[in-house]
Write a protein that holds these residues in place. Structure first.
Motif, PDB file in Angstrom:
ATOM      1  N   PHE A 168       0.850  -1.187   0.000  1.00  0.00           N
ATOM      2  CA  PHE A 168       0.000   0.000   0.000  1.00  0.00           C
ATOM      3  C   PHE A 168       0.881   1.231   0.000  1.00  0.00           C
ATOM      4  O   PHE A 168       2.065   1.176   0.316  1.00  0.00           O
ATOM      5  N   GLN A 169       0.285   2.335  -0.364  1.00  0.00           N
ATOM      6  CA  GLN A 169       1.002   3.600  -0.327  1.00  0.00           C
ATOM      7  C   GLN A 169       0.739   4.278   1.014  1.00  0.00           C
ATOM      8  O   GLN A 169      -0.419   4.446   1.415  1.00  0.00           O
ATOM      9  N   ALA A 170       1.813   4.634   1.658  1.00  0.00           N
ATOM     10  CA  ALA A 170       1.716   5.192   3.006  1.00  0.00           C
ATOM     11  C   ALA A 170       1.731   6.715   2.951  1.00  0.00           C
ATOM     12  O   ALA A 170       2.704   7.316   2.525  1.00  0.00           O
ATOM     13  N   THR A 171       0.650   7.317   3.369  1.00  0.00           N
ATOM     14  CA  THR A 171       0.608   8.774   3.395  1.00  0.00           C
ATOM     15  C   THR A 171       1.540   9.321   4.469  1.00  0.00           C
ATOM     16  O   THR A 171       2.134  10.384   4.290  1.00  0.00           O
ATOM     17  N   THR A 172       1.654   8.586   5.539  1.00  0.00           N
ATOM     18  CA  THR A 172       2.487   9.028   6.650  1.00  0.00           C
ATOM     19  C   THR A 172       3.221   7.830   7.222  1.00  0.00           C
ATOM     20  O   THR A 172       2.662   6.730   7.287  1.00  0.00           O
ATOM     21  N   MET A 173       4.467   8.063   7.608  1.00  0.00           N
ATOM     22  CA  MET A 173       5.234   7.026   8.303  1.00  0.00           C
ATOM     23  C   MET A 173       5.735   7.580   9.631  1.00  0.00           C
ATOM     24  O   MET A 173       5.971   8.777   9.762  1.00  0.00           O
ATOM     25  N   PHE A 174       5.867   6.695  10.575  1.00  0.00           N
ATOM     26  CA  PHE A 174       6.252   7.071  11.937  1.00  0.00           C
ATOM     27  C   PHE A 174       7.455   6.242  12.381  1.00  0.00           C
ATOM     28  O   PHE A 174       7.576   5.076  12.030  1.00  0.00           O
ATOM     29  N   SER A 224       9.602   8.311  -0.916  1.00  0.00           N
ATOM     30  CA  SER A 224       8.473   7.902  -1.741  1.00  0.00           C
ATOM     31  C   SER A 224       7.329   7.484  -0.842  1.00  0.00           C
ATOM     32  O   SER A 224       7.465   7.458   0.377  1.00  0.00           O
ATOM     33  N   LEU A 225       6.200   7.153  -1.444  1.00  0.00           N
ATOM     34  CA  LEU A 225       5.031   6.755  -0.662  1.00  0.00           C
ATOM     35  C   LEU A 225       5.169   5.353  -0.083  1.00  0.00           C
ATOM     36  O   LEU A 225       4.272   4.886   0.630  1.00  0.00           O
ATOM     37  N   THR A 226       6.274   4.672  -0.391  1.00  0.00           N
ATOM     38  CA  THR A 226       6.463   3.328   0.157  1.00  0.00           C
ATOM     39  C   THR A 226       7.768   3.163   0.909  1.00  0.00           C
ATOM     40  O   THR A 226       8.066   2.073   1.395  1.00  0.00           O
ATOM     41  N   LEU A 227       8.547   4.219   1.030  1.00  0.00           N
ATOM     42  CA  LEU A 227       9.863   4.085   1.665  1.00  0.00           C
ATOM     43  C   LEU A 227      10.193   5.281   2.534  1.00  0.00           C
ATOM     44  O   LEU A 227      10.102   6.430   2.109  1.00  0.00           O
ATOM     45  N   SER A 228      10.593   4.985   3.773  1.00  0.00           N
ATOM     46  CA  SER A 228      11.143   5.989   4.671  1.00  0.00           C
ATOM     47  C   SER A 228      12.407   5.407   5.276  1.00  0.00           C
ATOM     48  O   SER A 228      12.480   4.206   5.545  1.00  0.00           O
ATOM     49  N   THR A 229      13.414   6.255   5.462  1.00  0.00           N
ATOM     50  CA  THR A 229      14.656   5.795   6.082  1.00  0.00           C
ATOM     51  C   THR A 229      14.981   6.625   7.300  1.00  0.00           C
ATOM     52  O   THR A 229      14.701   7.833   7.342  1.00  0.00           O
ATOM     53  N   PHE A 255      15.658  -0.568  20.256  1.00  0.00           N
ATOM     54  CA  PHE A 255      14.822  -1.236  19.263  1.00  0.00           C
ATOM     55  C   PHE A 255      14.054  -0.140  18.538  1.00  0.00           C
ATOM     56  O   PHE A 255      13.326   0.632  19.168  1.00  0.00           O
ATOM     57  N   TYR A 256      14.252  -0.041  17.228  1.00  0.00           N
ATOM     58  CA  TYR A 256      13.596   1.007  16.444  1.00  0.00           C
ATOM     59  C   TYR A 256      12.491   0.370  15.603  1.00  0.00           C
ATOM     60  O   TYR A 256      12.726  -0.592  14.875  1.00  0.00           O
ATOM     61  N   ILE A 257      11.304   0.924  15.706  1.00  0.00           N
ATOM     62  CA  ILE A 257      10.148   0.385  14.984  1.00  0.00           C
ATOM     63  C   ILE A 257       9.515   1.482  14.149  1.00  0.00           C
ATOM     64  O   ILE A 257       9.326   2.608  14.625  1.00  0.00           O
ATOM     65  N   CYS A 258       9.175   1.144  12.920  1.00  0.00           N
ATOM     66  CA  CYS A 258       8.466   2.111  12.085  1.00  0.00           C
ATOM     67  C   CYS A 258       7.026   1.648  11.898  1.00  0.00           C
ATOM     68  O   CYS A 258       6.690   0.476  12.116  1.00  0.00           O
ATOM     69  N   SER A 259       6.188   2.578  11.527  1.00  0.00           N
ATOM     70  CA  SER A 259       4.809   2.240  11.181  1.00  0.00           C
ATOM     71  C   SER A 259       4.379   3.103  10.006  1.00  0.00           C
ATOM     72  O   SER A 259       5.006   4.125   9.702  1.00  0.00           O
ATOM     73  N   ALA A 260       3.330   2.677   9.352  1.00  0.00           N
ATOM     74  CA  ALA A 260       2.835   3.407   8.192  1.00  0.00           C
ATOM     75  C   ALA A 260       1.321   3.495   8.244  1.00  0.00           C
ATOM     76  O   ALA A 260       0.644   2.568   8.699  1.00  0.00           O
TER      77      ALA A 260
END
Lengths: 116, 112
Positions: free
Chosen positions: A28-34, A73-78, A91-96
């Motif tokens: 899916f395309q993530a509008t926001t990532m955390f 991009s709408l599918t990648l955050s670093t 421990f680092y966790i991301c969410s979308a």
């Protein structure tokens, strides 16, 4: 659906080096990532919120020059931990989020960072 | 500032028992509340999401209720199994932000 991956799952590095962690929404395309950080036996603490193509919004107390976030991009955050030190071990966790009106986050499997 | 608390912090029960995990939040103006499961060293698995207009949600042996006015949610686990052993986290979001505020978690151990 709504799968989020993180890479790497585990990284060990020397003090002073930089480490990059990737977060991808696979279907899916993530509008926001955390980006969250979790210390042992503690809950998740939000570090920053990022939207594609714009600068990340950092929580109070999080150094933006130390924790660089790029949402290319709408599918990648670093997340890049620059000049890592032992106290950055965590421990680092991301969410979308795919639908801001529904406000549901889907979480990655996490990355264990150990800085020697 | 929203604060989320979970009680108990840890729970150890024999297999087969019905369980209630509690979550409380200080600001009742929430958008939704989610319950998550986290296994050791792993990410989060979403269990149930309750919108602010809803009273409860059910999935299999899990039932989550929400009382927004009193700032409380409960997660009910029926007929617990050893595979239910994990940390359970609740989290709330507000109308004016998409941030999630997490509770302190309940570490559950179900023994055979």
């Amino acid at each position: 659906g709504a799968v989020v991956s993180q890479h790497p799952s585990r990284v060990i590095c020397k003090s002073g080096t930089s480490v990059k962690i990737e977060c991808r929404s696979l279907d899916f395309q993530a509008t926001t990532m955390f980006w969250y950080r979790q210390f042992p036996k503690q809950s998740l603490m939000l570090m920053a919120t990022s939207n594609e193509g714009s600068k990340a919004t950092y929580e109070q107390g999080v150094e933006k020059d130390k924790f660089l976030i790029n949402h290319a991009s709408l599918t990648l955050s670093t997340l890049t931990v620059t000049s890592a030190h032992p106290e950055d071990s965590s421990f680092y966790i991301c969410s979308a989020s795919r639908d801001p009106s529904y406000n549901e986050q889907f979480f990655g499997p996490g990355t264990r960072l150990t800085v020697l | 500032k929203q604060e989320v608390t979970q009680i108990p912090a840890a729970l150890s029960v024999p297999e087969g028992e019905n369980l209630v995990l509690n979550c409380s939040f200080t600001d009742s103006a929430i958008y939704n509340l989610q319950w998550f499961r986290q296994d050791p060293g792993k990410g989060l698995t979403s269990l149930l999401l309750i919108q602010s207009s809803q009273r409860e949600q059910t999935s299999g042996r899990l039932n989550a209720s929400l009382d927004k006015s009193s700032g409380r949610s409960t997660l009910y686990i029926a007929a617990s199994q050893p595979g239910d052993s994990a940390t359970y986290l609740c989290a709330v979001s507000s109308y004016n932000t998409d941030k999630l505020i997490f509770g302190t978690g309940t570490r559950l151990q179900v023994f055979p």
